[in-house]
Design an enzyme around this catalytic site. Structure first.
Site, short mmCIF file in Angstrom:
data_model
loop_
_atom_site.label_atom_id
_atom_site.label_comp_id
_atom_site.label_asym_id
_atom_site.label_seq_id
_atom_site.Cartn_x
_atom_site.Cartn_y
_atom_site.Cartn_z
N ILE A 133 0.66 -1.29 0.19
CA ILE A 133 0.10 -0.31 -0.07
C ILE A 133 0.62 0.86 0.31
O ILE A 133 1.67 1.63 1.34
CB ILE A 133 -1.00 0.13 1.33
CG1 ILE A 133 -2.22 -1.08 0.97
CG2 ILE A 133 -1.83 1.47 1.08
CD1 ILE A 133 -2.85 -1.41 2.15
N PRO A 134 1.10 1.84 -1.35
CA PRO A 134 2.67 2.68 -1.64
C PRO A 134 2.59 4.36 -0.90
O PRO A 134 2.11 5.27 -1.29
CB PRO A 134 2.06 3.34 -3.50
CG PRO A 134 0.66 2.62 -3.22
CD PRO A 134 -0.34 1.64 -2.82
N CYS A 135 2.25 4.03 0.86
CA CYS A 135 2.03 5.34 1.30
C CYS A 135 3.32 6.80 0.78
O CYS A 135 2.63 8.09 1.41
CB CYS A 135 2.12 5.11 2.49
SG CYS A 135 3.08 4.13 3.21
N HIS A 136 3.98 5.51 0.30
CA HIS A 136 5.67 6.64 -0.18
C HIS A 136 4.97 7.55 -1.13
O HIS A 136 5.68 7.91 -1.37
CB HIS A 136 7.17 5.97 -0.19
CG HIS A 136 6.63 4.56 -1.50
ND1 HIS A 136 5.76 3.17 -1.27
CD2 HIS A 136 6.83 4.80 -2.51
CE1 HIS A 136 5.61 2.31 -2.35
NE2 HIS A 136 6.33 3.41 -3.41
#
Length: 168
Positions: A133-136
């Site tokens: 889950i690409p919170c970056h």
DNA sequence: CCCTAGCGGTGCT
DNA sequence: AGCACCGCTAGGG
């Protein structure tokens, strides 16, 4: 409810991640512990065949993500531990393609809560499954890097690997 | 650059 | 209900 069933290691060139599964899917992914401390290789009940299947997908997905590629089929994710707002944020994050970025404010607006940029940041920090889950891919306004609970080095590395523009 | 005020969600008391 | 956190933001020195 939805207790952890088992925890399994995810070996990568960047270190050993740790994956936790419930009966519903992958529920937690942790960055490799800082040099020194080792986690036990596995914990909890012996993985069911289903979980073993999921874990194979997790490993592929994490390796792909670290290589800057978009994983074709991630395992099912168990996000049931989050609040409605957090789940909304985490869902929105999954719609950001590799190489793209959004600002915290943009995510907030997308959720119909234009003033909630800071809350979006908090929800990103509570994301139990970073990398997949690409919170970056969420930056601060003006293209600034913003924060990252796993350490800003990871955020920079992930963005760089997928060729995203990150900061001036 | 720094500082400040204002913001929404969450968790603890 | 209150309060103290936060991966924020816009505005002003």
């Amino acid at each position: 409810m939805s207790q952890t069933v088992c925890r399994l290691p995810v070996a990568t060139p960047a270190g050993i991640f740790s994956a936790e599964y419930t009966a519903r899917g992958l529920a937690d992914l942790s960055f490799p512990l800082s040099d020194g401390e080792q986690s036990s290789p596995a914990e909890g009940r012996r993985p069911t065949p289903e979980i073993r299947r999921w874990h194979a997908l997790t490993i592929k997905a994490v390796l792909a993500a670290l290589a800057g590629k978009t994983p074709l089929q991630p395992p099912p994710l168990d996000l049931s531990q989050g609040t409605a707002f957090q789940q909304g944020v985490w869902l929105a994050l999954q719609n950001i393609a590799s190489g793209q970025t959004r600002s915290y404010g943009e995510i907030a607006a997308e959720l119909g809560k234009p003033g909630a940029a800071r809350a979006v940041g908090a929800a990103c920090g509570a994301n139990p499954i970073p990398v997949l889950i690409p919170c970056h891919r969420v930056l601060a306004a003006g293209g600034k890097l913003g924060g990252f609970s796993g350490g800003l080095e990871w955020k920079r590395l992930l963005l760089e690997r997928e060729g995203a523009a990150c900061g001036p």
